[in-house]
Motif scaffolding. Structure first.
Motif, short mmCIF file in Angstrom:
data_model
loop_
_atom_site.label_atom_id
_atom_site.label_comp_id
_atom_site.label_asym_id
_atom_site.label_seq_id
_atom_site.Cartn_x
_atom_site.Cartn_y
_atom_site.Cartn_z
N GLN A 59 12.07 6.05 6.22
CA GLN A 59 11.35 6.84 7.12
C GLN A 59 9.77 6.86 7.49
OE1 GLN A 59 12.41 11.14 6.55
NE2 GLN A 59 14.52 10.54 6.02
N PHE A 60 9.15 6.39 6.19
CA PHE A 60 7.89 5.75 6.59
C PHE A 60 7.64 5.11 7.44
CE2 PHE A 60 4.82 2.33 5.82
CZ PHE A 60 3.78 3.12 5.94
N TYR A 61 8.44 3.91 7.81
CA TYR A 61 8.25 2.99 8.79
C TYR A 61 8.47 3.51 10.18
CZ TYR A 61 7.97 -0.06 4.68
OH TYR A 61 7.82 -0.42 3.53
N GLU A 62 9.83 4.67 10.13
CA GLU A 62 10.15 5.29 11.22
C GLU A 62 8.80 6.00 11.85
OE1 GLU A 62 12.82 4.48 13.00
OE2 GLU A 62 13.87 3.24 11.24
N GLU A 63 8.38 6.85 10.84
CA GLU A 63 7.31 7.75 11.33
C GLU A 63 6.15 6.96 11.96
OE1 GLU A 63 7.37 10.99 11.76
OE2 GLU A 63 9.25 11.37 10.92
N ARG B 73 8.47 -0.35 17.04
CA ARG B 73 9.62 -0.38 16.28
C ARG B 73 9.14 -0.54 14.85
NH1 ARG B 73 10.20 -3.46 20.36
NH2 ARG B 73 9.89 -5.25 19.31
N SER B 74 10.16 -0.01 13.82
CA SER B 74 9.72 0.30 12.25
C SER B 74 9.72 -1.38 11.70
CB SER B 74 11.08 0.86 11.76
OG SER B 74 12.15 0.20 12.05
N SER B 75 10.44 -2.33 12.66
CA SER B 75 10.38 -3.53 12.22
C SER B 75 9.22 -4.25 12.40
CB SER B 75 11.39 -4.46 12.62
OG SER B 75 11.12 -4.40 14.32
N ASN B 76 8.25 -3.69 12.95
CA ASN B 76 6.55 -4.28 13.14
C ASN B 76 5.75 -3.77 12.43
OD1 ASN B 76 8.06 -4.12 16.40
ND2 ASN B 76 6.89 -5.96 15.98
N ALA C 55 2.99 7.75 -3.44
CA ALA C 55 1.76 7.62 -2.35
C ALA C 55 2.56 7.32 -1.04
CB ALA C 55 0.61 6.72 -2.40
N LEU C 56 3.16 6.47 -1.03
CA LEU C 56 3.82 5.91 0.39
C LEU C 56 4.64 7.26 0.93
CD1 LEU C 56 5.83 2.75 1.04
CD2 LEU C 56 6.90 4.80 1.57
N LEU C 57 5.18 7.89 -0.06
CA LEU C 57 6.11 9.19 0.56
C LEU C 57 5.30 10.23 0.99
CD1 LEU C 57 9.11 9.13 -1.96
CD2 LEU C 57 9.07 8.44 0.34
N GLU D 191 5.10 11.83 4.83
CA GLU D 191 4.76 13.03 5.07
C GLU D 191 3.74 13.51 5.86
OE1 GLU D 191 6.02 16.72 5.70
OE2 GLU D 191 7.35 15.28 4.60
N ALA D 192 2.71 12.73 5.68
CA ALA D 192 1.47 13.04 6.68
C ALA D 192 1.58 12.53 7.97
CB ALA D 192 0.10 12.23 5.92
N LEU D 193 2.36 11.49 8.05
CA LEU D 193 2.68 10.66 9.50
C LEU D 193 3.63 11.96 10.11
CD1 LEU D 193 3.10 7.34 8.03
CD2 LEU D 193 1.78 7.80 10.03
#
Length: 394
Positions: free
Chosen positions: A63-67, A75-78, A273-275, A279-281
């Protein structure tokens, strides 16, 4: 949470209850859900170990990449996770095969770390650094930009969206059109703009864009992201040093690149930290960047007007200014401002000439006070700070 409920936002921000915090351009206050997400994962690592905890939370990690993709319209792939904006910037630079005689075109207002990186490349590869001219209103001279592109055929154009040392918002969209027209690689440092104003990579036409978690995104330190365009991915651009995330080892002497921007990541990441950053995003996306930008502009405009009316020298120049407000006393000094703000628990940053050598030299200042209000601040706080400072220049 309602879209822009200031009462709820401040309840989520316990750090703003006992002070006036105006240093989001440095390292902002994290909302409670960000801290909770970070700590929750640390407890899971305590119980399960790091590998198993990451597997258990693989859905949340994705979900980090999606946010991020939602935030900047891609897109999340970028998207690649990086340890900071500067980390991402270095990885992007390392993916470019510079050779003697190559040219980088940048601006007078690029971030100190970026300027140092360019000089390092210049010393190592004997490339040329060219800085585009500013117009009298401090905006980029886009005609000069185009002429420099035609004359020098640069290997890279690099622009900092909002410099750390002033409230200027540089016209990265117009620069992006030139880069697209002349097919030049384009790197944007958005570490002060992501989380503060709307950033849309489709409108910018950049090949790389870097951002950090700790500033206006209100995430943990040690987090950031790198956007990599389809063009850069399709051209097989990749960082100088890959590992088992960036590529698959396919033969004794060969590897196959990851198809996505994850080729710019490393295997070892601080997942807690990533998670928290995810959440910040999510927090910012839920409120909506349009609303955040509009409110931030109200805060910053009010602060600048008040300071100007109180006789301070406002150092921000440009047609469009951000939520970074830089100023000094009428006599060019900052000591009195520094003392009053410190005595009244107002959090701020003092910038020095070395932080922005070109800009501060042209403005003939050695120090500036930087206040950076964000959407958890109130107009009442802005007025209180203005009142604290109103008699300094008398």
């Amino acid at each position: 949470m309602d879209k822009m409920n200031l009462e709820v936002i401040r309840q989520d921000t316990p750090g703003c209850s006992d002070k006036i915090f105006l240093n989001s351009a440095g390292s902002s206050l994290m909302p409670k859900p960000v801290v909770e997400a970070t700590i929750k994962f640390l407890y899971e690592e305590q119980e399960l170990g790091g590998y198993a905890a990451a597997v258990e939370n693989s859905g949340l990690i994705s979900q980090f990449y999606e946010e991020v993709a939602k935030l900047i319209n891609t897109r999340s792939s970028n998207i690649a996770f990086v340890g900071s904006s500067t980390d991402g910037y270095a990885k992007a630079l390392s993916s470019i095969s510079f050779k003697e005689g190559d040219c980088i075109i940048t601006t007078n207002d690029d971030y100190i770390s970026n300027q140092i990186a360019f000089i390092s490349l210049q010393k190592r590869y004997h490339i040329e650094i060219i800085r585009v001219a500013n117009l009298p209103d401090h905006e980029l001279d886009l005609e000069d930009f185009e002429n420099l592109i035609k004359k020098h055929h640069p290997k890279l154009i690099a622009v900092t969206h909002i410099p750390t040392n002033s409230g200027l918002i540089q016209n990265i969209e117009r620069v992006g059109r030139l880069c697209k027209q002349y097919d030049v690689l384009y790197l944007v440092d958005a570490c002060q703009s992501v989380g503060q104003i709307v950033v849309d990579v489709e409108k910018i036409h950049c090949d790389f864009l870097t951002a950090t978690g700790r500033k206006f995104m209100r995430g943990p330190r040690g987090t950031g992201f790198l956007y990599v365009s389809d063009k850069a991915l399709n051209q097989k651009m990749y960082p100088l040093f890959l590992d088992s995330i960036g590529a698959r080892w396919t033969a004794f002497d060969d590897y196959q690149l990851n198809d996505t921007a994850k080729r710019f990541e490393l295997f070892e990441r601080p997942y807690a930290a990533l998670l928290g950053f995810a959440e910040a995003l999510r927090y910012a996306n839920t409120i909506g960047m349009n609303q955040i930008e509009h409110y931030n502009r109200t805060l910053a405009d009010t602060l600048r007007i008040n300071l100007q009316n109180n006789g301070f020298r406002i150092l921000d120049k440009g047609n469009r200014l951000s939520s970074i407000v830089t100023f000094c006393q009428a006599d060019g000094k900052v000591e009195k401002i520094h003392k009053i703000l410190s005595d009244h628990k107002v959090f701020f940053k003092e910038n020095r000439r070395e932080d922005a050598l070109i800009d501060f030299t042209s403005k003939n200042v050695d120090h500036a006070i930087r206040l950076s209000p964000h959407y958890f601040n109130t107009i009442e706080e802005i007025e209180k700070v203005s009142q604290l400072l109103e008699n300094i220049n008398l």
